[in-house]
Design a protein around this motif. Structure first.
Motif, PDB file in Angstrom:
ATOM      1  N   GLN A 296       0.859  -1.186   0.000  1.00  0.00           N
ATOM      2  CA  GLN A 296       0.000   0.000   0.000  1.00  0.00           C
ATOM      3  C   GLN A 296       0.890   1.228   0.000  1.00  0.00           C
ATOM      4  O   GLN A 296       1.756   1.371   0.866  1.00  0.00           O
ATOM      5  CB  GLN A 296      -0.921   0.010   1.219  1.00  0.00           C
ATOM      6  CG  GLN A 296      -1.782   1.262   1.313  1.00  0.00           C
ATOM      7  CD  GLN A 296      -2.844   1.147   2.390  1.00  0.00           C
ATOM      8  OE1 GLN A 296      -3.550   0.155   2.464  1.00  0.00           O
ATOM      9  NE2 GLN A 296      -2.942   2.174   3.232  1.00  0.00           N
ATOM     10  N   THR A 297       0.704   2.090  -0.998  1.00  0.00           N
ATOM     11  CA  THR A 297       1.520   3.310  -1.069  1.00  0.00           C
ATOM     12  C   THR A 297       0.696   4.514  -0.637  1.00  0.00           C
ATOM     13  O   THR A 297      -0.516   4.564  -0.852  1.00  0.00           O
ATOM     14  CB  THR A 297       2.046   3.548  -2.503  1.00  0.00           C
ATOM     15  OG1 THR A 297       0.959   3.848  -3.369  1.00  0.00           O
ATOM     16  CG2 THR A 297       2.793   2.331  -3.009  1.00  0.00           C
ATOM     17  N   GLU A 298       1.384   5.467  -0.023  1.00  0.00           N
ATOM     18  CA  GLU A 298       0.735   6.705   0.420  1.00  0.00           C
ATOM     19  C   GLU A 298       1.762   7.823   0.419  1.00  0.00           C
ATOM     20  O   GLU A 298       2.982   7.556   0.430  1.00  0.00           O
ATOM     21  CB  GLU A 298       0.127   6.516   1.808  1.00  0.00           C
ATOM     22  CG  GLU A 298       1.135   6.043   2.846  1.00  0.00           C
ATOM     23  CD  GLU A 298       0.483   5.383   4.059  1.00  0.00           C
ATOM     24  OE1 GLU A 298      -0.418   4.553   3.854  1.00  0.00           O
ATOM     25  OE2 GLU A 298       0.897   5.697   5.179  1.00  0.00           O
ATOM     26  N   GLN A 299       1.298   9.053   0.395  1.00  0.00           N
ATOM     27  CA  GLN A 299       2.207  10.200   0.292  1.00  0.00           C
ATOM     28  C   GLN A 299       2.625  10.762   1.645  1.00  0.00           C
ATOM     29  O   GLN A 299       3.470  11.644   1.709  1.00  0.00           O
ATOM     30  CB  GLN A 299       1.560  11.291  -0.565  1.00  0.00           C
ATOM     31  CG  GLN A 299       1.416  10.873  -2.024  1.00  0.00           C
ATOM     32  CD  GLN A 299       0.759  11.961  -2.842  1.00  0.00           C
ATOM     33  OE1 GLN A 299      -0.436  12.224  -2.699  1.00  0.00           O
ATOM     34  NE2 GLN A 299       1.546  12.603  -3.695  1.00  0.00           N
ATOM     35  N   GLY A 300       2.030  10.261   2.725  1.00  0.00           N
ATOM     36  CA  GLY A 300       2.464  10.685   4.051  1.00  0.00           C
ATOM     37  C   GLY A 300       1.837  11.961   4.548  1.00  0.00           C
ATOM     38  O   GLY A 300       2.380  12.604   5.456  1.00  0.00           O
ATOM     39  N   THR A 301       0.716  12.357   3.957  1.00  0.00           N
ATOM     40  CA  THR A 301       0.083  13.605   4.384  1.00  0.00           C
ATOM     41  C   THR A 301      -0.883  13.411   5.541  1.00  0.00           C
ATOM     42  O   THR A 301      -1.318  14.384   6.165  1.00  0.00           O
ATOM     43  CB  THR A 301      -0.672  14.249   3.204  1.00  0.00           C
ATOM     44  OG1 THR A 301      -1.627  13.311   2.707  1.00  0.00           O
ATOM     45  CG2 THR A 301       0.299  14.629   2.097  1.00  0.00           C
ATOM     46  N   THR A 302      -1.265  12.166   5.826  1.00  0.00           N
ATOM     47  CA  THR A 302      -2.109  11.851   6.979  1.00  0.00           C
ATOM     48  C   THR A 302      -1.586  10.583   7.633  1.00  0.00           C
ATOM     49  O   THR A 302      -0.707   9.910   7.095  1.00  0.00           O
ATOM     50  CB  THR A 302      -3.587  11.641   6.575  1.00  0.00           C
ATOM     51  OG1 THR A 302      -3.667  10.531   5.680  1.00  0.00           O
ATOM     52  CG2 THR A 302      -4.166  12.875   5.917  1.00  0.00           C
ATOM     53  N   ASP A 303      -2.157  10.233   8.778  1.00  0.00           N
ATOM     54  CA  ASP A 303      -1.722   9.047   9.516  1.00  0.00           C
ATOM     55  C   ASP A 303      -2.558   7.850   9.071  1.00  0.00           C
ATOM     56  O   ASP A 303      -3.756   7.792   9.287  1.00  0.00           O
ATOM     57  CB  ASP A 303      -1.900   9.280  11.019  1.00  0.00           C
ATOM     58  CG  ASP A 303      -1.350   8.128  11.837  1.00  0.00           C
ATOM     59  OD1 ASP A 303      -0.770   7.199  11.229  1.00  0.00           O
ATOM     60  OD2 ASP A 303      -1.494   8.167  13.067  1.00  0.00           O
TER      61      ASP A 303
END
Length: 320
Positions: A296-303
């Motif tokens: 799962q990839t995410e940009q790190g703008t939320t937890d």
């Protein structure tokens, strides 16, 4: 205050890599081993009773538990081949873990029964027909040795099959001990050696089974499988191009031959593309024996941390 989860997640499920499987030869090996050991159990019980030997009957009891264990292992192989369904989305692969765990527990229960019978005979050791004990146990060496040879292929990477193989090897060694006991009784008349060897058999079985019990219990509890270096996996994932952090890394055994992994990859630049995902999945399988990967990839703008109590041993807290 909770942050809304508005940004996209990318998932990849690798179903196309090479997964360990059981061949027809594996089924034949179990079949031959079950037949040989079933016949030998009957022979050992009968002649153990005739020879008045607890060592021989103890070995027969152990071999009986091995026959049941072989049937469990063989059955687990067949069940593990069942395709996935809407209810069992991973199929029934974990049946092999349950079989290995049951095998270990059965052996320890058998040990208790053998030890009790041996202790009760210490007060008045009965006369034992040493020659009969030697002949029957010698047959056991041949049968158990042949069964071990049949099961050795593929045992290194499969806890379920390895449990069956190790039982056969242990039985061959134990039968050798019974042969030696029969010879000593025949030439010395020391009948007390029979319960002593019975207790020695128990020690050997417990020693050989403990590791199997520990490893199968860990797999049943979704621990990181033996042979998978979780620390090395984490280092590899953290060093991927564009990845600034990872969290919620989980690695567990789907069966005694297949491992699964899920992880969140923090990639500020956004989804890196299918080729990147495919490369990671392929490397995890080839280098770390992970056969089913979900990224799962995410940009790190939320937890995005998973809501698990205390997180997991290999989960790394998300940082901004």
């Amino acid at each position: 205050m909770a942050h809304p989860h508005n940004h996209d997640h990318e998932h990849d499920h690798d179903h196309h890599g090479h997964h360990p499987s059981y061949s027809t030869d594996s089924g034949n090996a179990f079949l031959i081993s079950v037949v040989l050991n079933s016949v030998f159990v009957v022979v050992e019980f009968v002649f153990g009773f005739i020879a008045n030997s607890t060592a021989l009957m103890a070995d027969a009891g152990h071999n009986l538990s091995d026959v049941v264990g072989l049937l469990l292992a063989w059955g687990a192989v067949a069940i593990a081949r069942k395709p996935a369904s809407r209810r069992f989305t991973y199929g029934l692969r974990s049946a092999s873990i349950l079989a290995a765990l049951t095998n270990a527990m059965m052996l320890l229960i058998a040990c208790g029964a053998i030890a009790l019978a041996a202790i009760q005979r210490f007060s008045e050791p009965p006369a034992v027909a040493g020659l009969t004990v030697m002949i029957v146990a010698a047959i056991g060496i041949v049968i158990n040795g042949l069964s071990a040879l049949l099961l050795v292929r593929g045992s290194k990477g499969d806890l379920n099959r390895r449990s069956a193989y190790l039982h056969m090897v242990a039985d061959a060694v134990i039968s050798l001990g019974v042969v030696i006991t029969g010879a000593l009784i025949l030439y010395t008349g020391w009948n007390w050696l029979d319960p002593v060897v019975s207790l020695a058999i128990v020690v050997v079985i417990v020693f050989g089974t403990w590791g199997l019990l520990r490893e199968s219990t860990q797999l049943a509890l979704n621990a990181v499988p033996h042979g998978v270096d979780a620390a090395a996996v984490e280092i590899y994932l953290r060093q991927l191009d564009g990845v600034t952090d990872i969290h919620d890394l989980h690695i567990w055994g789907m069966s005694t031959t297949e491992n699964a992994l899920t992880v969140h990859l923090v990639i500020p630049a956004g989804y890196p593309g299918d080729a990147f995902i495919d490369q990671v999945v392929r490397h995890l399988e080839e280098a770390f024996a992970v056969h089913h990967t979900t990224l799962q990839t995410e940009q790190g703008t939320t937890d995005h941390a998973c809501a698990l109590i205390g997180r997991t041993t290999h989960a790394v807290p998300h940082t901004h």
